[in-house]
Design a protein around this motif. Structure first.
Motif, PDB file in Angstrom:
ATOM      1  N   VAL A  12       1.036  -1.157  -0.075  1.00 55.82           N
ATOM      2  CA  VAL A  12      -0.022  -0.026  -0.103  1.00 55.82           C
ATOM      3  C   VAL A  12       0.772   1.159  -0.053  1.00 55.82           C
ATOM      4  N   ASP A  13       0.518   2.191  -0.680  1.00 50.12           N
ATOM      5  CA  ASP A  13       1.120   3.454  -0.663  1.00 50.12           C
ATOM      6  C   ASP A  13       0.184   4.655  -1.055  1.00 50.12           C
ATOM      7  N   PHE A  14       0.557   5.686  -0.296  1.00 51.80           N
ATOM      8  CA  PHE A  14      -0.310   7.000  -0.456  1.00 51.80           C
ATOM      9  C   PHE A  14       0.583   8.185   0.120  1.00 51.80           C
ATOM     10  N   ALA A  15      -0.026   9.304  -0.375  1.00 51.47           N
ATOM     11  CA  ALA A  15       0.776  10.353  -0.266  1.00 51.47           C
ATOM     12  C   ALA A  15       0.111  11.603   0.735  1.00 51.47           C
ATOM     13  N   VAL A  16       0.823  12.330   1.080  1.00 51.83           N
ATOM     14  CA  VAL A  16       0.436  13.735   1.753  1.00 51.83           C
ATOM     15  C   VAL A  16      -0.197  14.446   1.015  1.00 51.83           C
ATOM     16  N   ARG A  17      -1.466  15.087   1.589  1.00 53.23           N
ATOM     17  CA  ARG A  17      -2.120  16.018   0.660  1.00 53.23           C
ATOM     18  C   ARG A  17      -1.413  17.086  -0.271  1.00 53.23           C
ATOM     19  N   GLY A  18      -1.449  17.315  -1.567  1.00 53.90           N
ATOM     20  CA  GLY A  18      -0.817  18.273  -2.141  1.00 53.90           C
ATOM     21  C   GLY A  18       0.651  17.852  -2.258  1.00 53.90           C
ATOM     22  N   ARG A  19       1.041  16.791  -2.277  1.00 51.11           N
ATOM     23  CA  ARG A  19       2.728  16.159  -2.171  1.00 51.11           C
ATOM     24  C   ARG A  19       3.407  17.136  -1.425  1.00 51.11           C
ATOM     25  N   GLN A  20       3.034  17.517  -0.353  1.00 48.36           N
ATOM     26  CA  GLN A  20       3.730  18.394   0.366  1.00 48.36           C
ATOM     27  C   GLN A  20       4.969  17.437   1.135  1.00 48.36           C
ATOM     28  N   ASN A  21       6.171  17.968   1.380  1.00 52.84           N
ATOM     29  CA  ASN A  21       6.958  17.307   2.181  1.00 52.84           C
ATOM     30  C   ASN A  21       6.799  17.638   3.938  1.00 52.84           C
ATOM     31  N   MET A  22       5.710  16.940   4.212  1.00 50.25           N
ATOM     32  CA  MET A  22       5.422  17.271   5.797  1.00 50.25           C
ATOM     33  C   MET A  22       5.907  16.216   6.854  1.00 50.25           C
ATOM     34  N   ILE A  23       6.359  14.973   6.256  1.00 51.47           N
ATOM     35  CA  ILE A  23       6.762  14.100   7.129  1.00 51.47           C
ATOM     36  C   ILE A  23       8.106  14.256   7.579  1.00 51.47           C
ATOM     37  N   SER A  24       8.342  14.576   8.855  1.00 48.63           N
ATOM     38  CA  SER A  24       9.898  14.880   9.103  1.00 48.63           C
ATOM     39  C   SER A  24      10.720  13.682   9.527  1.00 48.63           C
ATOM     40  N   PRO A  25      11.902  13.813   9.369  1.00 48.33           N
ATOM     41  CA  PRO A  25      12.642  12.541   9.699  1.00 48.33           C
ATOM     42  C   PRO A  25      12.792  12.672  11.389  1.00 48.33           C
TER      43      PRO A  25
END
Length: 150
Positions: A12-25
């Motif tokens: 399964v894969d899915f993205a953050v809304r608007g492809r924003q780089n919001m998932i921080s390391p």
């Protein structure tokens, strides 16, 4: 379901809304542990989870007692709420509508695990869009850019 045996693996894969780089390391491991808890509490098995700042991948061992769409709905809703309530992301966090799901045979399970484990290396060569279109073409799925890349 006495005497029932299944071996159902779904990538399964899915993205953050608007492809924003919001998932921080800084907090992605906390997010992954939270999602693992959701999957486990639903009686399913999360075999691996990893991703990039704008999307994530999971390999889930599914039992036939739960619809995949219900599981993903719960993962997305609860993880968004978790991120927002803890103030982990800058701004309001949300996942895009929809998701990709691809069945995986036993013979391909280790390849998928390695692929998910090495997301950072993989994405140094391909964008999420290129990756996703490749999946769809490999599985001969018709797609529309408007639907997939909202």
């Amino acid at each position: 379901m006495a005497n029932t045996y299944t071996q159902l693996y779904v990538h399964v894969d899915f993205a953050v809304r608007g492809r924003q780089n919001m998932i921080s390391p800084k907090w992605k491991e906390e997010l992954y542990k939270y999602i693992t808890g959701i999957v486990t509490n639903k009686g399913q098995k999360l075999m691996i989870i990893n991703g990039m700042p704008d999307h994530l991948h999971m390999l889930i061992g599914m039992k036939p007692d739960l619809a995949l769409s219900d599981l993903i709905r719960d993962i997305k809703a609860n993880s968004s709420k978790f991120i927002n309530e803890k103030g982990l992301a800058t701004g309001k966090f949300g996942w895009q509508n929809g998701f990709g799901a691809f069945t995986v045979g036993q013979s391909q399970k280790e390849n998928v695990i390695n692929y998910i484990k090495h997301q950072e290396e993989h994405h140094s060569h391909k964008t999420f869009r290129e990756e996703y279109i490749g999946f769809l073409k490999a599985y001969e799925v018709a797609y529309s850019d408007e639907y997939i890349f909202e």
